[in-house]
Scaffold this active site. Structure first.
Site, short mmCIF file in Angstrom:
data_model
loop_
_atom_site.label_atom_id
_atom_site.label_comp_id
_atom_site.label_asym_id
_atom_site.label_seq_id
_atom_site.Cartn_x
_atom_site.Cartn_y
_atom_site.Cartn_z
N ASP A 70 0.84 -1.19 0.00
CA ASP A 70 0.00 0.00 0.00
C ASP A 70 0.88 1.24 0.00
OD1 ASP A 70 -2.98 0.86 0.37
OD2 ASP A 70 -1.77 2.23 1.58
C1 LIG Z 1 2.94 8.51 -5.37
C2 LIG Z 1 2.66 7.53 -6.48
C3 LIG Z 1 1.71 6.52 -6.35
N1 LIG Z 1 1.46 5.64 -7.36
C4 LIG Z 1 0.43 4.58 -7.22
C5 LIG Z 1 0.93 3.28 -6.59
C6 LIG Z 1 -0.35 2.61 -6.17
O1 LIG Z 1 -0.83 1.82 -7.28
C7 LIG Z 1 -1.31 3.77 -5.95
C8 LIG Z 1 -1.71 3.93 -4.50
O2 LIG Z 1 -2.82 3.14 -4.22
P1 LIG Z 1 -2.76 1.77 -3.42
O3 LIG Z 1 -4.03 1.67 -2.62
O4 LIG Z 1 -1.48 1.62 -2.70
O5 LIG Z 1 -2.78 0.67 -4.56
P2 LIG Z 1 -3.86 0.37 -5.68
O6 LIG Z 1 -5.23 0.74 -5.24
O7 LIG Z 1 -3.37 0.95 -6.98
O8 LIG Z 1 -3.75 -1.21 -5.82
P3 LIG Z 1 -3.99 -2.33 -4.68
O9 LIG Z 1 -4.59 -1.69 -3.46
O10 LIG Z 1 -4.93 -3.32 -5.28
O11 LIG Z 1 -2.65 -2.92 -4.42
O12 LIG Z 1 -0.63 4.97 -6.37
C9 LIG Z 1 2.16 5.74 -8.56
O13 LIG Z 1 1.93 4.95 -9.48
N2 LIG Z 1 3.11 6.72 -8.70
C10 LIG Z 1 3.40 7.62 -7.72
O14 LIG Z 1 4.28 8.50 -7.91
#
Ligand SMILES: Cc1cn([C@H]2C[C@H](O)[C@@H](COP(=O)(O)OP(=O)(O)OP(=O)(O)O)O2)c(=O)[nH]c1=O
Length: 193
Positions: A70
Protein backbone atom coordinates in the site's frame (compact mmCIF):
# COMPACT_ATOMS: atom_id res chain seq x y z
CA UNK A 1 9.45 -23.69 -6.99
CA UNK A 2 6.95 -21.58 -5.08
CA UNK A 3 3.58 -20.19 -6.04
CA UNK A 4 3.23 -16.42 -5.70
CA UNK A 5 0.00 -14.43 -5.61
CA UNK A 6 0.15 -10.67 -5.99
CA UNK A 7 -2.73 -9.26 -3.94
CA UNK A 8 -2.96 -6.04 -5.93
CA UNK A 9 -4.91 -4.39 -8.71
CA UNK A 10 -2.00 -2.06 -9.40
CA UNK A 11 -0.44 -2.60 -12.84
CA UNK A 12 2.63 -0.70 -11.53
CA UNK A 13 3.33 -3.37 -8.93
CA UNK A 14 3.18 -6.12 -11.54
CA UNK A 15 5.54 -4.17 -13.82
CA UNK A 16 7.96 -3.47 -10.98
CA UNK A 17 8.14 -7.16 -10.09
CA UNK A 18 8.68 -8.04 -13.77
CA UNK A 19 11.63 -5.64 -13.76
CA UNK A 20 13.43 -7.97 -11.32
CA UNK A 21 12.30 -11.15 -13.04
CA UNK A 22 9.42 -12.01 -10.72
CA UNK A 23 6.19 -13.03 -12.42
CA UNK A 24 3.36 -13.84 -9.99
CA UNK A 25 1.41 -17.00 -10.78
CA UNK A 26 -1.82 -15.17 -10.01
CA UNK A 27 -3.06 -11.63 -9.40
CA UNK A 28 -5.88 -11.43 -6.86
CA UNK A 29 -6.80 -7.86 -5.87
CA UNK A 30 -7.91 -7.53 -2.25
CA UNK A 31 -11.17 -5.75 -1.65
CA UNK A 32 -10.73 -4.00 1.67
CA UNK A 33 -11.91 -0.76 3.25
CA UNK A 34 -9.01 1.72 2.94
CA UNK A 35 -10.47 4.36 5.27
CA UNK A 36 -7.90 5.61 7.80
CA UNK A 37 -8.71 5.12 11.50
CA UNK A 38 -8.97 8.11 13.81
CA UNK A 39 -5.50 9.33 14.82
CA UNK A 40 -3.77 6.75 12.61
CA UNK A 41 -0.43 8.00 11.31
CA UNK A 42 0.26 7.75 7.56
CA UNK A 43 3.03 5.23 8.31
CA UNK A 44 0.69 3.02 10.39
CA UNK A 45 -1.99 3.30 7.72
CA UNK A 46 0.32 2.07 4.94
CA UNK A 47 1.40 -0.88 7.09
CA UNK A 48 -2.11 -1.83 8.22
CA UNK A 49 -3.56 -1.69 4.71
CA UNK A 50 -0.74 -3.82 3.26
CA UNK A 51 -1.28 -6.38 6.02
CA UNK A 52 -5.05 -6.40 5.60
CA UNK A 53 -4.76 -6.84 1.83
CA UNK A 54 -2.33 -9.77 2.23
CA UNK A 55 -4.42 -11.46 4.94
CA UNK A 56 -7.67 -11.07 2.99
CA UNK A 57 -6.19 -12.88 -0.01
CA UNK A 58 -4.16 -15.46 1.98
CA UNK A 59 -7.33 -16.54 3.83
CA UNK A 60 -8.77 -18.05 0.62
CA UNK A 61 -5.49 -19.11 -0.97
CA UNK A 62 -3.57 -21.61 1.12
CA UNK A 63 -0.31 -23.05 -0.20
CA UNK A 64 0.93 -19.87 -1.83
CA UNK A 65 3.06 -16.88 -1.00
CA UNK A 66 0.85 -13.79 -0.90
CA UNK A 67 2.35 -10.34 -1.44
CA UNK A 68 0.49 -7.06 -0.88
CA UNK A 69 1.45 -3.41 -0.66
CA UNK A 70 0.00 0.00 0.00
CA UNK A 71 1.26 3.47 -0.89
CA UNK A 72 0.40 6.55 1.15
CA UNK A 73 1.64 10.08 0.49
CA UNK A 74 2.06 12.06 3.71
CA UNK A 75 2.14 15.80 4.01
CA UNK A 76 2.77 16.61 7.65
CA UNK A 77 0.48 14.25 9.57
CA UNK A 78 -2.03 14.25 6.74
CA UNK A 79 -2.36 11.07 4.70
CA UNK A 80 -3.11 11.58 1.02
CA UNK A 81 -4.56 8.50 -0.60
CA UNK A 82 -6.09 8.36 -4.06
CA UNK A 83 -8.02 11.53 -4.90
CA UNK A 84 -11.75 10.98 -5.39
CA UNK A 85 -12.18 13.63 -8.05
CA UNK A 86 -10.55 16.53 -9.89
CA UNK A 87 -11.19 18.97 -7.05
CA UNK A 88 -9.50 16.74 -4.50
CA UNK A 89 -6.58 16.09 -6.85
CA UNK A 90 -6.14 19.85 -7.20
CA UNK A 91 -6.18 20.19 -3.41
CA UNK A 92 -3.50 17.51 -3.02
CA UNK A 93 -1.17 18.99 -5.67
CA UNK A 94 -1.57 22.49 -4.25
CA UNK A 95 -0.68 21.12 -0.84
CA UNK A 96 2.42 19.36 -2.17
CA UNK A 97 3.63 22.38 -4.18
CA UNK A 98 7.06 23.63 -3.08
CA UNK A 99 7.17 21.22 -0.16
CA UNK A 100 8.96 18.15 1.03
CA UNK A 101 6.65 15.20 1.67
CA UNK A 102 7.01 11.52 2.53
CA UNK A 103 5.82 8.49 0.64
CA UNK A 104 5.18 5.43 2.82
CA UNK A 105 5.16 2.06 1.15
CA UNK A 106 3.68 -0.67 3.31
CA UNK A 107 4.46 -4.20 2.22
CA UNK A 108 3.35 -7.57 3.58
CA UNK A 109 4.32 -11.10 2.59
CA UNK A 110 2.61 -14.23 3.90
CA UNK A 111 4.28 -17.61 3.30
CA UNK A 112 2.44 -20.88 2.64
CA UNK A 113 3.16 -21.95 6.24
CA UNK A 114 1.45 -18.77 7.53
CA UNK A 115 4.65 -16.91 8.45
CA UNK A 116 4.08 -13.20 7.93
CA UNK A 117 6.58 -10.38 7.44
CA UNK A 118 5.73 -6.75 6.90
CA UNK A 119 7.50 -3.43 6.79
CA UNK A 120 7.13 0.19 5.81
CA UNK A 121 9.58 2.02 3.57
CA UNK A 122 9.83 5.79 3.59
CA UNK A 123 10.92 7.94 0.66
CA UNK A 124 11.20 11.71 0.88
CA UNK A 125 10.22 13.75 -2.15
CA UNK A 126 10.59 17.50 -2.67
CA UNK A 127 8.34 19.18 -5.25
CA UNK A 128 9.17 22.47 -6.93
CA UNK A 129 6.61 25.22 -6.60
CA UNK A 130 3.65 24.44 -8.86
CA UNK A 131 1.85 27.35 -10.48
CA UNK A 132 -1.86 27.21 -11.28
CA UNK A 133 -1.01 26.49 -14.92
CA UNK A 134 1.21 23.53 -13.90
CA UNK A 135 -1.67 22.03 -11.94
CA UNK A 136 -4.20 22.75 -14.72
CA UNK A 137 -1.96 21.13 -17.32
CA UNK A 138 -1.33 18.10 -15.12
CA UNK A 139 -5.01 17.62 -14.36
CA UNK A 140 -5.96 17.86 -18.04
CA UNK A 141 -4.65 14.28 -18.37
CA UNK A 142 -5.80 11.20 -16.43
CA UNK A 143 -2.43 10.48 -14.86
CA UNK A 144 -3.54 11.63 -11.38
CA UNK A 145 -6.27 8.99 -11.21
CA UNK A 146 -5.70 6.00 -8.96
CA UNK A 147 -2.40 7.37 -7.61
CA UNK A 148 -1.72 8.22 -3.98
CA UNK A 149 -1.26 11.98 -3.63
CA UNK A 150 -2.74 12.41 -7.14
CA UNK A 151 0.58 12.21 -8.94
CA UNK A 152 2.76 9.67 -10.72
CA UNK A 153 6.50 10.15 -10.34
CA UNK A 154 7.00 7.72 -13.23
CA UNK A 155 4.93 9.98 -15.50
CA UNK A 156 4.67 13.71 -16.22
CA UNK A 157 4.89 14.49 -12.51
CA UNK A 158 8.59 13.67 -12.81
CA UNK A 159 8.92 17.33 -13.81
CA UNK A 160 7.67 18.34 -10.33
CA UNK A 161 10.41 16.48 -8.48
CA UNK A 162 13.32 18.60 -7.36
CA UNK A 163 14.83 16.00 -5.05
CA UNK A 164 14.20 12.49 -3.83
CA UNK A 165 15.78 10.66 -0.92
CA UNK A 166 15.19 6.94 -0.57
CA UNK A 167 13.76 4.29 -2.85
CA UNK A 168 12.31 5.50 -6.17
CA UNK A 169 10.45 2.23 -6.80
CA UNK A 170 8.80 2.64 -3.39
CA UNK A 171 7.11 5.80 -4.70
CA UNK A 172 5.92 4.00 -7.83
CA UNK A 173 4.35 1.28 -5.66
CA UNK A 174 6.84 -1.29 -4.37
CA UNK A 175 10.42 -0.94 -3.12
CA UNK A 176 12.33 -3.47 -5.21
CA UNK A 177 15.23 -3.62 -2.78
CA UNK A 178 12.90 -4.45 0.12
CA UNK A 179 10.58 -6.81 -1.73
CA UNK A 180 13.55 -8.84 -2.92
CA UNK A 181 14.78 -9.12 0.68
CA UNK A 182 11.33 -10.05 1.97
CA UNK A 183 10.83 -12.80 -0.63
CA UNK A 184 14.27 -14.28 -0.07
CA UNK A 185 13.87 -14.01 3.70
CA UNK A 186 10.75 -16.19 3.69
CA UNK A 187 12.22 -18.69 1.23
CA UNK A 188 10.36 -17.79 -1.95
CA UNK A 189 12.00 -19.41 -4.95
CA UNK A 190 11.37 -17.62 -8.20
CA UNK A 191 11.09 -19.41 -11.53
CA UNK A 192 13.20 -16.74 -13.19
CA UNK A 193 16.17 -16.32 -10.83
C1 LIG B 1 2.94 8.51 -5.37
C2 LIG B 1 2.66 7.53 -6.48
C3 LIG B 1 1.71 6.52 -6.35
N1 LIG B 1 1.46 5.64 -7.36
C4 LIG B 1 0.43 4.58 -7.22
C5 LIG B 1 0.93 3.28 -6.59
C6 LIG B 1 -0.35 2.61 -6.17
O1 LIG B 1 -0.83 1.82 -7.28
C7 LIG B 1 -1.31 3.77 -5.95
C8 LIG B 1 -1.71 3.93 -4.50
O2 LIG B 1 -2.82 3.14 -4.22
P1 LIG B 1 -2.76 1.77 -3.42
O3 LIG B 1 -4.03 1.67 -2.62
O4 LIG B 1 -1.48 1.62 -2.70
O5 LIG B 1 -2.78 0.67 -4.56
P2 LIG B 1 -3.86 0.37 -5.68
O6 LIG B 1 -5.23 0.74 -5.24
O7 LIG B 1 -3.37 0.95 -6.98
O8 LIG B 1 -3.75 -1.21 -5.82
P3 LIG B 1 -3.99 -2.33 -4.68
O9 LIG B 1 -4.59 -1.69 -3.46
O10 LIG B 1 -4.93 -3.32 -5.28
O11 LIG B 1 -2.65 -2.92 -4.42
O12 LIG B 1 -0.63 4.97 -6.37
C9 LIG B 1 2.16 5.74 -8.56
O13 LIG B 1 1.93 4.95 -9.48
N2 LIG B 1 3.11 6.72 -8.70
C10 LIG B 1 3.40 7.62 -7.72
O14 LIG B 1 4.28 8.50 -7.91
Amino acid sequence: MSKLILASASPRRLELLAQIGIVPDQVVPADIDETPKADESPRRLALRLAEEKARAVAKDNGGAFVLAADTVVACGQRALGKAEDHAEARKFLTLLSGRRHRVYGGMCLIAPDGAERSRVIETQVKFRTLGREDVDRYLSHDEWMGKAGAYAIQGHAATFVKAISGSYSNVVGLSLCEVDGLLRGLGYQSKEV
